[in-house]
Design an enzyme around this catalytic site. Structure first.
Site, PDB file in Angstrom:
ATOM      1  N   ASP A 154       0.821  -1.210   0.000  1.00 57.36           N
ATOM      2  CA  ASP A 154       0.000   0.000   0.000  1.00 57.36           C
ATOM      3  C   ASP A 154       0.861   1.268   0.000  1.00 57.36           C
ATOM      4  OD1 ASP A 154      -2.633   1.316   0.493  1.00 57.36           O
ATOM      5  OD2 ASP A 154      -1.631   1.941   2.339  1.00 57.36           O
ATOM      6  N   GLU A 209       1.060  -0.624  -5.053  1.00 54.82           N
ATOM      7  CA  GLU A 209       0.023   0.395  -5.239  1.00 54.82           C
ATOM      8  C   GLU A 209       0.732   1.718  -5.508  1.00 54.82           C
ATOM      9  OE1 GLU A 209      -3.458   3.124  -3.556  1.00 54.82           O
ATOM     10  OE2 GLU A 209      -1.753   2.597  -2.312  1.00 54.82           O
TER      11      GLU A 209
HETATM   12  C1  GLC Z   1      -3.996   3.596  -0.208  1.00 57.24           C
HETATM   13  C2  GLC Z   1      -5.387   3.051  -0.064  1.00 57.24           C
HETATM   14  C3  GLC Z   1      -6.295   4.117   0.459  1.00 57.24           C
HETATM   15  C4  GLC Z   1      -5.747   4.621   1.780  1.00 57.24           C
HETATM   16  C5  GLC Z   1      -4.283   5.032   1.663  1.00 57.24           C
HETATM   17  C6  GLC Z   1      -3.641   5.241   3.008  1.00 57.24           C
HETATM   18  O1  GLC Z   1      -3.921   4.579  -1.173  1.00 57.24           O
HETATM   19  O2  GLC Z   1      -5.849   2.535  -1.290  1.00 57.24           O
HETATM   20  O3  GLC Z   1      -7.606   3.646   0.600  1.00 57.24           O
HETATM   21  O4  GLC Z   1      -6.506   5.715   2.205  1.00 57.24           O
HETATM   22  O5  GLC Z   1      -3.510   4.049   1.012  1.00 57.24           O
HETATM   23  O6  GLC Z   1      -3.242   4.031   3.587  1.00 57.24           O
END
Ligand code: GLC
Length: 639
Positions: free
Chosen positions: A287, A329
């Protein structure tokens, strides 16, 4: 720690075993040998990078010792899966189909999800992304939908236990389903033990975060670092009166950024990662990875040290659990995304989100102009085939309008007004738009805003249902299926957002829940309506039309080698801007996947008259021209 000589010997042993592995009767290597071999393969580079970042050989020795422990603790069944998967890009198979879901919305608990596996099999899902399920603060307004982790080794009690998770993973593996989970490594919740101890003033724990007293430095971060949540959580630091200092919180104030300059943080987070991998996770979604390294005077995004850390994670996973896949991500511009694949020799992530393509797709829906999408798809198609993207229409997050504005400006679409147009369009304010949804984090200073809604609501299913307008409903369903067909005709891993398979519309009830009301992303995080699932067998219902339409497309993709990731793919130039024309070539087969992004019926020309097989209607005919209805599509194979 292995010496160079040990490493060399292990490499030689590996060479012998590789030859032996070709003979089916070869005895399986012992556990120790397997670990030593893998370690030997990566040891020198891992040590080099670790020392470059941390210069601490004791901590490196500790890390290597722990890799061994996590390898030893890895269940036999997972080791067998590793052996099957090692060196194979198993996640690139055209039969792979993913779904992303919240455990509580879908089935209440982890055990509930296990009971619903037959439904997921009916959806052809063999990759299941369970949204964050680790323990978070009980107050939902302080959990960021699960992305504020309080304990990396405990499941949220209301969802079940770690044992339930391992049990689910085993049940999934028996059915050929792999499990994906989020590894939230940029920050912890302020209720995490480290944060609690840091707040109590324990220096050792304070050094795991970024504490700052100097307002000048805080101001400099504010100047240099873009805002993640400009409206819902402005600023990069949160003041803690009890310490008379501020702590860095790039996301929400209750999400404290971890300090990866501290090797203790890196090591401990790697142990958490391996612990979770050993519960049977197959895909680890890293993430918010671009944010993990901070350097005053930079934007604190995508810094070189981030790549060093991801590369080390890749090697660590290849040593302990090579069957698992790292999904990065990286919600950034394409030039920032692609480096997260690393290089062929030194790979980082196995898979990345195709985020720009997703945003460009919705831009195309609103503008009826596929030119930018063609460019975007061709940019993706020109990358090495081993780069695997995860394709999606919607996910749990908002849509940020990260488009190629220099290209759009050349066509008369300037950034700020165009973003405003897209947001107006998808809120249903522009004549001809049937979309419904809400803005997210509208930033008054930049005029920027992101957008939230489900696929079905953006396609007009919500509006048509509300108005009871059957003609509008047919168009909306056509649009929804066309977009899914387009997603399925891209190379990579297609992911359905849970509920999209039955046309789930926006859920406005979050507005009445004080713990969610602030965050419009909850509009597309609603309860899964099981009562509508029974409609999928009732031909003519919205749910059946979408479900059976997708079912057919997914089957075609699974069965036809033209959808292989190794196919040559490009978007063809076509004189009508509203037409997206994807060509896929594998072996002797050529597929023309043609999509009409407009409200008008179109007469289209094939490159030449010929015999074509329509994969959807299963009819063969000879023609040069054909028509596509508004928002229609065709998958035509040259015969
Ligand atoms: C990522 C997640 C999102 C979250 C962020 C902080 O972007 O997809 O939903 O708010 O991380 O952890």
């Amino acid at each position: 720690m292995a010496t160079k000589r040990q490493a060399r010997t292990a490499v030689q042993t590996r060479a012998k075993n590789t030859n032996a592995a070709k003979t089916p009767t070869a005895a399986p290597a012992t556990g120790a040998t397997v670990f030593e071999q893998r370690l030997a393969r990566h040891h020198d580079e891992l040590r080099w990078l670790y020392m470059e970042l941390y210069g601490n050989s004791d901590m490196f020795a500790e890390l290597v010792g722990q890799l061994r422990n996590y390898f030893d603790a890895r269940p036999r069944t997972l080791k067998a899966l590793d052996a099957q998967r090692e060196g194979r890009a198993w996640y690139r198979d055209r039969a792979m189909l993913g779904m992303q879901m919240y455990i509580d919305n879908f089935a209440g608990t982890i055990n509930g999800v296990e009971q619903q596996l037959p439904y997921l099999e009916r959806c052809h899902v063999n990759y299941l992304h369970l949204m964050p399920f680790l323990d978070t603060p009980a107050d939902k307004s302080r959990s960021d939908g699960g992305y504020a982790v309080k304990d990396f080794r405990r499941v949220k009690p209301e969802l079940g236990t770690m044992d339930d998770l391992a049990h689910l993973a085993e049940a999934c593996h028996k059915r050929g389903i792999s499990l994906c989970m989020d590894f939230v490594m940029n920050h912890t919740s302020d209720e995490h033990e480290w944060a609690r101890r840091a707040r109590a003033g324990e220096g050792e724990y304070m050094s795991r975060y970024f504490f700052e007293r100097n307002q000048g430095i805080i101001d400099q971060y504010t100047r240099d670092v873009p805002q993640v949540f400009p409206t819902t959580a402005p600023g990069h630091f949160t003041y803690l009166p009890e310490l008379g200092q501020s702590v860095m919180t790039q996301f929400y104030p209750y999400q404290w950024d971890l300090n990866y300059r501290n090797p203790r943080v890196f090591n401990e987070m790697m142990y958490n990662f391996l612990y979770l991998a050993n519960q049977g996770m197959d895909i680890i979604r890293i993430d918010a990875v671009p944010y993990i390294w901070k350097q005053l005077g930079t934007t604190c995004r995508n810094l070189p040290q981030v790549h060093t850390i991801v590369r080390m994670m890749r090697m660590i996973s290849e040593i302990v659990c090579p069957g698992i896949v790292l999904l990065g991500e990286v919600v950034m511009a394409p030039v920032e995304v692609v480096p997260y694949f690393g290089t062929v020799d030194k790979p980082e992530c196995h898979m990345l989100y195709n985020v720009t393509t997703m945003a460009t797709t919705w831009h195309t829906v609103a503008t009826h102009d596929a030119r930018l999408l063609r460019q975007q798809l061709n940019a993706v198609c020109s990358l090495p085939h081993s780069y695997t993207f995860l394709n999606y229409l919607r996910c749990h997050d908002d849509i940020g309008w990260g488009l190629d504005y220099p290209a759009l400006e050349a066509w008369g679409m300037a950034e700020v007004p165009h973003k405003q147009f897209l947001n107006d369009y998808f809120q249903g304010f522009v004549p001809g738009s049937t979309s419904r949804g809400e803005l997210y984090n509208a930033d008054p200073t930049t005029g920027d805003a992101r957008f939230c809604a489900t696929t079905a609501s953006m396609c007009g299913i919500e509006a048509a249902g509300f108005e009871g307008n059957e003609a509008a409903m047919s168009t909306a369903i056509a649009k929804d299926l066309m977009l899914h067909a387009y997603m399925l005709s891209q190379s990579g891993l297609p992911i359905i957002y849970s509920g999209d398979e039955i046309g789930l519309v926006n859920d406005y009830s979050y507005q009445e829940d004080p713990e969610k009301a602030e965050d419009s992303r909850y509009i597309h995080r609603g309860r899964f309506p099981w009562e509508l699932v029974s409609n999928i067998d009732d031909a003519g219902t919205v749910q059946a039309r979408i479900f059976t339409g997708l079912d057919q497309l997914e089957r075609i993709r699974r069965e036809d080698p033209v959808f292989d990731a190794s196919a040559e793919v490009y978007a063809k130039d076509y004189s009508d801007d509203a037409i997206l024309w994807i060509v896929r070539r594998a072996g002797d087969t050529t597929l023309h996947a043609v999509y009409n992004f407009s409200d008008d019926e179109k007469l289209l020309w094939m490159p030449q008259e010929g015999r074509y097989h329509n994969l959807v209607t299963e009819q063969d005919s000879t023609f040069q021209t054909f028509t596509l209805p508004a928002w229609g599509f065709a998958w035509l194979e040259a015969r």
